[in-house]
Design a protein around this motif. Structure first.
Motif, PDB file in Angstrom:
ATOM      1  N   ILE A 111      63.470  25.187  34.804  1.00 12.41           N
ATOM      2  CA  ILE A 111      62.593  23.941  34.904  1.00 12.41           C
ATOM      3  C   ILE A 111      62.851  23.515  36.242  1.00 12.41           C
ATOM      4  CG2 ILE A 111      63.042  21.577  34.237  1.00 12.41           C
ATOM      5  CD1 ILE A 111      63.880  22.311  31.426  1.00 12.41           C
ATOM      6  N   GLU A 112      64.122  23.453  36.806  1.00 12.47           N
ATOM      7  CA  GLU A 112      64.215  22.931  38.099  1.00 12.47           C
ATOM      8  C   GLU A 112      63.661  23.902  39.130  1.00 12.47           C
ATOM      9  OE1 GLU A 112      68.570  22.342  38.519  1.00 12.47           O
ATOM     10  OE2 GLU A 112      68.471  20.771  36.918  1.00 12.47           O
ATOM     11  N   GLY A 113      63.967  25.306  38.900  1.00 16.02           N
ATOM     12  CA  GLY A 113      63.478  26.118  39.849  1.00 16.02           C
ATOM     13  C   GLY A 113      61.705  26.075  39.888  1.00 16.02           C
ATOM     14  N   ALA A 114      61.240  25.702  38.731  1.00 14.00           N
ATOM     15  CA  ALA A 114      59.741  25.821  38.613  1.00 14.00           C
ATOM     16  C   ALA A 114      59.163  24.660  39.319  1.00 14.00           C
ATOM     17  CB  ALA A 114      59.330  25.742  37.386  1.00 14.00           C
ATOM     18  N   GLN A 115      59.873  23.439  39.050  1.00 15.55           N
ATOM     19  CA  GLN A 115      59.553  22.239  39.931  1.00 15.55           C
ATOM     20  C   GLN A 115      59.724  22.500  41.356  1.00 15.55           C
ATOM     21  OE1 GLN A 115      62.003  19.403  37.848  1.00 15.55           O
ATOM     22  NE2 GLN A 115      60.489  19.109  36.361  1.00 15.55           N
ATOM     23  N   GLU A 116      60.546  22.982  41.869  1.00 21.45           N
ATOM     24  CA  GLU A 116      61.310  23.318  43.220  1.00 21.45           C
ATOM     25  C   GLU A 116      59.960  24.103  43.858  1.00 21.45           C
ATOM     26  OE1 GLU A 116      64.334  25.641  45.767  1.00 21.45           O
ATOM     27  OE2 GLU A 116      65.073  24.368  44.430  1.00 21.45           O
ATOM     28  N   TYR A 117      59.569  25.384  43.164  1.00 24.12           N
ATOM     29  CA  TYR A 117      58.510  26.203  43.663  1.00 24.12           C
ATOM     30  C   TYR A 117      57.268  25.467  43.848  1.00 24.12           C
ATOM     31  CZ  TYR A 117      56.076  30.734  43.892  1.00 24.12           C
ATOM     32  OH  TYR A 117      55.437  31.603  44.472  1.00 24.12           O
ATOM     33  N   ALA A 118      56.777  24.673  42.596  1.00 23.90           N
ATOM     34  CA  ALA A 118      55.546  24.131  42.660  1.00 23.90           C
ATOM     35  C   ALA A 118      55.483  23.104  44.065  1.00 23.90           C
ATOM     36  CB  ALA A 118      55.267  23.278  41.340  1.00 23.90           C
ATOM     37  N   GLU A 119      56.603  22.394  44.150  1.00 27.72           N
ATOM     38  CA  GLU A 119      56.519  21.436  45.329  1.00 27.72           C
ATOM     39  C   GLU A 119      56.499  22.025  46.778  1.00 27.72           C
ATOM     40  OE1 GLU A 119      60.102  19.060  44.852  1.00 27.72           O
ATOM     41  OE2 GLU A 119      59.234  18.030  42.741  1.00 27.72           O
ATOM     42  N   ARG A 120      57.227  23.072  46.844  1.00 29.85           N
ATOM     43  CA  ARG A 120      57.365  23.929  48.023  1.00 29.85           C
ATOM     44  C   ARG A 120      56.185  24.811  48.406  1.00 29.85           C
ATOM     45  NH1 ARG A 120      60.653  28.755  47.593  1.00 29.85           N
ATOM     46  NH2 ARG A 120      61.958  27.368  46.287  1.00 29.85           N
ATOM     47  N   HIS A 121      55.269  25.211  47.343  1.00 25.54           N
ATOM     48  CA  HIS A 121      54.125  25.717  47.700  1.00 25.54           C
ATOM     49  C   HIS A 121      53.023  25.033  47.234  1.00 25.54           C
ATOM     50  CE1 HIS A 121      56.500  29.697  48.617  1.00 25.54           C
ATOM     51  NE2 HIS A 121      57.108  28.973  47.677  1.00 25.54           N
ATOM     52  N   GLY A 122      53.006  23.790  46.932  1.00 25.55           N
ATOM     53  CA  GLY A 122      51.772  23.119  46.695  1.00 25.55           C
ATOM     54  C   GLY A 122      51.240  23.704  45.410  1.00 25.55           C
ATOM     55  N   ILE A 123      51.712  24.065  44.329  1.00 30.77           N
ATOM     56  CA  ILE A 123      51.008  24.675  43.332  1.00 30.77           C
ATOM     57  C   ILE A 123      51.005  23.731  42.110  1.00 30.77           C
ATOM     58  CG2 ILE A 123      51.020  26.516  41.612  1.00 30.77           C
ATOM     59  CD1 ILE A 123      52.723  28.124  43.689  1.00 30.77           C
ATOM     60  N   ARG A 155      65.994  35.651  36.598  1.00 34.44           N
ATOM     61  CA  ARG A 155      67.398  34.931  36.270  1.00 34.44           C
ATOM     62  C   ARG A 155      67.469  33.906  34.990  1.00 34.44           C
ATOM     63  NH1 ARG A 155      68.216  30.915  40.443  1.00 34.44           N
ATOM     64  NH2 ARG A 155      65.969  31.466  41.175  1.00 34.44           N
ATOM     65  N   PHE A 156      66.413  33.409  34.772  1.00 34.53           N
ATOM     66  CA  PHE A 156      66.373  32.572  33.575  1.00 34.53           C
ATOM     67  C   PHE A 156      66.762  33.305  32.311  1.00 34.53           C
ATOM     68  CE2 PHE A 156      63.897  31.339  29.783  1.00 34.53           C
ATOM     69  CZ  PHE A 156      64.635  30.157  29.507  1.00 34.53           C
ATOM     70  N   LEU A 157      65.973  34.614  32.107  1.00 31.90           N
ATOM     71  CA  LEU A 157      66.249  35.435  30.886  1.00 31.90           C
ATOM     72  C   LEU A 157      67.835  35.946  30.902  1.00 31.90           C
ATOM     73  CD1 LEU A 157      62.828  37.328  30.704  1.00 31.90           C
ATOM     74  CD2 LEU A 157      64.031  35.608  29.216  1.00 31.90           C
ATOM     75  N   THR A 190      51.712  22.235  38.666  1.00 34.80           N
ATOM     76  CA  THR A 190      52.710  22.588  37.781  1.00 34.80           C
ATOM     77  C   THR A 190      52.293  23.231  36.499  1.00 34.80           C
ATOM     78  OG1 THR A 190      53.917  20.793  38.663  1.00 34.80           O
ATOM     79  CG2 THR A 190      54.889  21.973  36.697  1.00 34.80           C
ATOM     80  N   ALA A 191      51.135  22.808  35.930  1.00 32.62           N
ATOM     81  CA  ALA A 191      50.772  23.320  34.601  1.00 32.62           C
ATOM     82  C   ALA A 191      50.149  24.898  34.857  1.00 32.62           C
ATOM     83  CB  ALA A 191      49.395  22.587  34.056  1.00 32.62           C
ATOM     84  N   ALA A 192      49.385  25.301  35.884  1.00 34.53           N
ATOM     85  CA  ALA A 192      49.168  26.321  36.193  1.00 34.53           C
ATOM     86  C   ALA A 192      50.375  27.309  36.451  1.00 34.53           C
ATOM     87  CB  ALA A 192      48.264  26.686  37.475  1.00 34.53           C
ATOM     88  N   LEU A 193      51.361  26.936  37.098  1.00 30.49           N
ATOM     89  CA  LEU A 193      52.692  27.850  37.317  1.00 30.49           C
ATOM     90  C   LEU A 193      53.418  27.766  36.025  1.00 30.49           C
ATOM     91  CD1 LEU A 193      54.538  29.158  39.135  1.00 30.49           C
ATOM     92  CD2 LEU A 193      55.779  26.586  39.420  1.00 30.49           C
ATOM     93  N   LYS A 194      53.560  26.787  35.042  1.00 29.98           N
ATOM     94  CA  LYS A 194      54.054  27.025  33.702  1.00 29.98           C
ATOM     95  C   LYS A 194      53.293  28.233  32.973  1.00 29.98           C
ATOM     96  CE  LYS A 194      55.748  22.324  33.059  1.00 29.98           C
ATOM     97  NZ  LYS A 194      55.806  21.066  32.364  1.00 29.98           N
ATOM     98  N   THR A 195      52.149  28.165  32.933  1.00 27.88           N
ATOM     99  CA  THR A 195      51.290  29.243  32.203  1.00 27.88           C
ATOM    100  C   THR A 195      51.793  30.777  32.661  1.00 27.88           C
ATOM    101  OG1 THR A 195      49.502  27.568  31.868  1.00 27.88           O
ATOM    102  CG2 THR A 195      48.905  30.046  31.614  1.00 27.88           C
ATOM    103  N   THR A 196      51.627  30.708  33.981  1.00 26.20           N
ATOM    104  CA  THR A 196      51.936  31.871  34.638  1.00 26.20           C
ATOM    105  C   THR A 196      53.360  32.469  34.077  1.00 26.20           C
ATOM    106  OG1 THR A 196      50.779  31.647  36.556  1.00 26.20           O
ATOM    107  CG2 THR A 196      52.222  33.141  36.860  1.00 26.20           C
TER     108      THR A 196
END
Length: 167
Positions: free
Chosen positions: A17-29, A6-8, A31-37
């Protein structure tokens, strides 16, 4: 995967940015690891878009990365779902940067030169007026040999066929 695609497609940083933060909070991930992925996924999908990969080829690549079959199928389905919008977005972004406004050309023949083999050489002088962002106009001039001109013409015909296909 859906968030990256969707971003691309939209090229709106807030989606990522907002989607990544929301996803990390919802799944307890973390954020740095999620950004790398996400960076890896964005790089993969940009390359897949540039190479016009099909759904099957995307799945094959995901499987070669060592991911499971069901993950590969899911990524390939998401790729297929977003492919048309993503292709249009990439074309719009590249065309919006430098829009061709005017083109002039003239053929010429070298009548005199310090090099004997250059005399009688046919060339094409091409001048392009390109409009950039904020209404700026730039003139680009180039001189092409006939083989270079035919190669450019062939590439332009391929680009036109791709654009016609996408619209």
């Amino acid at each position: 995967v859906d968030l990256c695609l969707r971003f691309l497609s939209a090229a709106d940083a807030s989606i990522l940015i907002e989607g990544a933060q929301e996803y990390a909070e919802r799944h307890g991930i973390n954020t740095a690891a999620l950004k790398t992925t996400m960076r890896a996924l964005l790089l993969f999908f940009k390359g897949a878009a540039r190479k016009h990969l099909t759904q099957a080829l995307v799945k094959d690549d995901i499987l070669r990365f060592g991911l499971e079959e069901d993950v590969g199928s899911l990524v390939a389905q998401q790729w297929h779902k977003h492919l048309l919008v993503l292709s249009r977005s990439i074309a719009d972004q590249s065309l919006a940067v430098n829009e061709l406004e005017e083109m002039d050309w003239r053929f010429g023949v070298t009548s005199a030169s310090s090099e004997l083999n250059q005399v009688g050489r046919t060339f094409l002088e091409l001048r392009l007026q390109v409009g950039g962002a904020a209404g700026q106009r730039h003139t680009k001039s180039m001189e092409l040999t006939l083989p270079q001109f035919y190669s450019l013409l062939q590439e332009m015909e391929k680009a036109k066929a791709s654009m016609d296909f996408l619209t």
